[in-house]
Design a protein around this motif. Structure first.
Motif, PDB file in Angstrom:
ATOM      1  N   UNK A  80      65.363  59.623   2.789  1.00 44.66           N
ATOM      2  CA  UNK A  80      66.341  59.705   1.696  1.00 44.66           C
ATOM      3  C   UNK A  80      66.869  61.126   1.476  1.00 44.66           C
ATOM      4  N   UNK A  81      66.011  62.164   1.469  1.00 44.00           N
ATOM      5  CA  UNK A  81      66.522  63.524   1.246  1.00 44.00           C
ATOM      6  C   UNK A  81      67.524  64.006   2.294  1.00 44.00           C
ATOM      7  N   UNK A  82      67.523  63.381   3.471  1.00 42.03           N
ATOM      8  CA  UNK A  82      68.407  63.816   4.556  1.00 42.03           C
ATOM      9  C   UNK A  82      69.758  63.099   4.557  1.00 42.03           C
ATOM     10  N   UNK A  83      69.945  62.163   3.641  1.00 41.09           N
ATOM     11  CA  UNK A  83      71.204  61.430   3.582  1.00 41.09           C
ATOM     12  C   UNK A  83      72.338  62.328   3.100  1.00 41.09           C
ATOM     13  N   UNK A  84      73.518  62.136   3.650  1.00 42.05           N
ATOM     14  CA  UNK A  84      74.678  62.924   3.243  1.00 42.05           C
ATOM     15  C   UNK A  84      75.283  62.410   1.942  1.00 42.05           C
ATOM     16  N   UNK A  85      75.275  61.096   1.777  1.00 45.15           N
ATOM     17  CA  UNK A  85      75.888  60.482   0.605  1.00 45.15           C
ATOM     18  C   UNK A  85      74.994  60.616  -0.627  1.00 45.15           C
ATOM     19  N   UNK A  86      75.531  61.212  -1.689  1.00 45.31           N
ATOM     20  CA  UNK A  86      74.756  61.350  -2.930  1.00 45.31           C
ATOM     21  C   UNK A  86      74.499  59.977  -3.552  1.00 45.31           C
ATOM     22  N   UNK A  87      75.438  59.052  -3.385  1.00 40.15           N
ATOM     23  CA  UNK A  87      75.278  57.700  -3.916  1.00 40.15           C
ATOM     24  C   UNK A  87      74.135  56.984  -3.210  1.00 40.15           C
ATOM     25  N   UNK A  88      74.091  57.144  -1.890  1.00 39.50           N
ATOM     26  CA  UNK A  88      73.030  56.514  -1.114  1.00 39.50           C
ATOM     27  C   UNK A  88      71.685  57.156  -1.417  1.00 39.50           C
ATOM     28  N   UNK A  89      71.677  58.469  -1.629  1.00 40.56           N
ATOM     29  CA  UNK A  89      70.428  59.144  -2.006  1.00 40.56           C
ATOM     30  C   UNK A  89      69.911  58.630  -3.341  1.00 40.56           C
ATOM     31  N   UNK A 145      68.953  59.905  12.585  1.00 38.79           N
ATOM     32  CA  UNK A 145      69.032  61.221  11.960  1.00 38.79           C
ATOM     33  C   UNK A 145      69.382  62.296  12.989  1.00 38.79           C
ATOM     34  N   UNK A 146      68.721  62.245  14.131  1.00 45.61           N
ATOM     35  CA  UNK A 146      68.956  63.237  15.185  1.00 45.61           C
ATOM     36  C   UNK A 146      70.373  63.165  15.737  1.00 45.61           C
ATOM     37  N   UNK A 147      70.974  61.982  15.671  1.00 47.62           N
ATOM     38  CA  UNK A 147      72.293  61.798  16.266  1.00 47.62           C
ATOM     39  C   UNK A 147      73.417  61.666  15.243  1.00 47.62           C
ATOM     40  N   UNK A 148      73.131  62.034  13.996  1.00 48.22           N
ATOM     41  CA  UNK A 148      74.175  62.080  12.980  1.00 48.22           C
ATOM     42  C   UNK A 148      74.644  60.755  12.435  1.00 48.22           C
ATOM     43  N   UNK A 149      73.828  59.711  12.559  1.00 46.39           N
ATOM     44  CA  UNK A 149      74.212  58.392  12.047  1.00 46.39           C
ATOM     45  C   UNK A 149      73.209  57.862  11.033  1.00 46.39           C
ATOM     46  N   UNK A 150      72.521  58.761  10.345  1.00 44.94           N
ATOM     47  CA  UNK A 150      71.458  58.325   9.449  1.00 44.94           C
ATOM     48  C   UNK A 150      71.976  57.471   8.294  1.00 44.94           C
ATOM     49  N   UNK A 151      73.067  57.901   7.648  1.00 44.91           N
ATOM     50  CA  UNK A 151      73.561  57.165   6.479  1.00 44.91           C
ATOM     51  C   UNK A 151      73.857  55.702   6.814  1.00 44.91           C
ATOM     52  N   UNK A 152      74.590  55.494   7.906  1.00 42.89           N
ATOM     53  CA  UNK A 152      74.961  54.134   8.302  1.00 42.89           C
ATOM     54  C   UNK A 152      73.731  53.296   8.654  1.00 42.89           C
ATOM     55  N   UNK A 153      72.827  53.881   9.439  1.00 44.18           N
ATOM     56  CA  UNK A 153      71.632  53.159   9.861  1.00 44.18           C
ATOM     57  C   UNK A 153      70.714  52.887   8.680  1.00 44.18           C
ATOM     58  N   UNK A 154      70.543  53.887   7.818  1.00 46.41           N
ATOM     59  CA  UNK A 154      69.704  53.755   6.628  1.00 46.41           C
ATOM     60  C   UNK A 154      70.223  52.620   5.751  1.00 46.41           C
ATOM     61  N   UNK A 155      71.519  52.620   5.501  1.00 43.62           N
ATOM     62  CA  UNK A 155      72.120  51.589   4.653  1.00 43.62           C
ATOM     63  C   UNK A 155      71.820  50.190   5.206  1.00 43.62           C
ATOM     64  N   UNK A 156      72.049  50.011   6.493  1.00 44.35           N
ATOM     65  CA  UNK A 156      71.859  48.690   7.101  1.00 44.35           C
ATOM     66  C   UNK A 156      70.393  48.278   7.177  1.00 44.35           C
ATOM     67  N   UNK A 157      69.546  49.182   7.676  1.00 44.06           N
ATOM     68  CA  UNK A 157      68.138  48.848   7.888  1.00 44.06           C
ATOM     69  C   UNK A 157      67.382  48.694   6.570  1.00 44.06           C
TER      70      UNK A 157
END
Length: 207
Positions: A80-89, A145-157
């Motif tokens: 969660x702390x690594x997410x770019x979106x404040x809403x998602x955090x 996270x390593x490949x810059x797609x954490x927000x999208x993957x986090x949201x879905x998973x």
């Protein structure tokens, strides 16, 4: 154009254009197969738990729910702390609090109903299954996270896991008559439903 400039021109025209490493990685068949494999594993694991629950005692189901709550809480707290979106955090922070609180309550409940209340430990089979699930979930989120797609993957998973927890909770509520457990599960179900609604209304900046 002198000879030096001519050679530079020829060299530049023959030099392959720089590739976007992240884009080429995500478009590669191997990456897509890996992601699909991980998603299928998570879905199959969830399906296995649901099918197995048909002939499982409420105490066993409670233990499975407790372990899954722990696994998800660990993943949410980690990423969660690594997410770019404040809403998602904000959604992740709320979810982490809910999972942590419920995990503590379920642990207390299970310990109070076990033979060894001071040293309660889930059975080995459930721990092994959950350990494998947690490892795959962590791998998926870490790669994203390593490949810059954490927000999208986090949201879905994570939203998928919230939905599966809701299903497990609903099944357990239908199977138990214990007032203490019903109270824990009812509050948990209500909180998870609110989190699921937040994920559903979340609008990714990339959309």
């Amino acid at each position: 154009m002198d000879n030096l400039e001519y050679l530079k021109h020829i060299s530049a025209s023959n030099r392959p254009a720089p590739k976007n490493t992240a884009s080429s990685l995500f478009s590669s068949p191997i990456f897509k197969i890996a992601i699909v494999g991980i998603v299928l594993f998570i879905l199959l694991a969830a399906f296995g738990i649901m099918m197995g629950s048909l002939n499982t005692k409420p105490t066993e189901l409670t233990e499975q729910l407790y372990l899954r709550t722990n696994s998800l809480q660990d993943a949410v707290s980690e990423y969660t702390p690594s997410l770019k979106s404040s809403q998602l955090r904000a959604i992740g922070t709320s979810l982490s609090t809910i999972l942590s609180s419920t995990s503590t309550q379920l642990n207390t409940y299970l310990a109070s109903n076990s033979n060894d209340q001071k040293n309660y430990q889930p059975n080995e089979t459930n721990q092994t299954t959950e350990s494998l699930f947690a490892e795959n979930l962590n791998t998926s989120l870490n790669n994203a996270k390593l490949n810059g797609l954490l927000d999208r993957t986090y949201e879905n998973f994570i939203d998928l896991q919230v939905s599966l927890l809701l299903s497990q909770t609903s099944q357990l509520l239908a199977r138990t008559k214990d007032a203490t457990l019903i109270n824990i599960l009812t509050n948990f179900e209500s909180s998870l439903s609110a989190i699921h609604a937040s994920f559903e209304s979340y609008s990714s900046p990339s959309n």
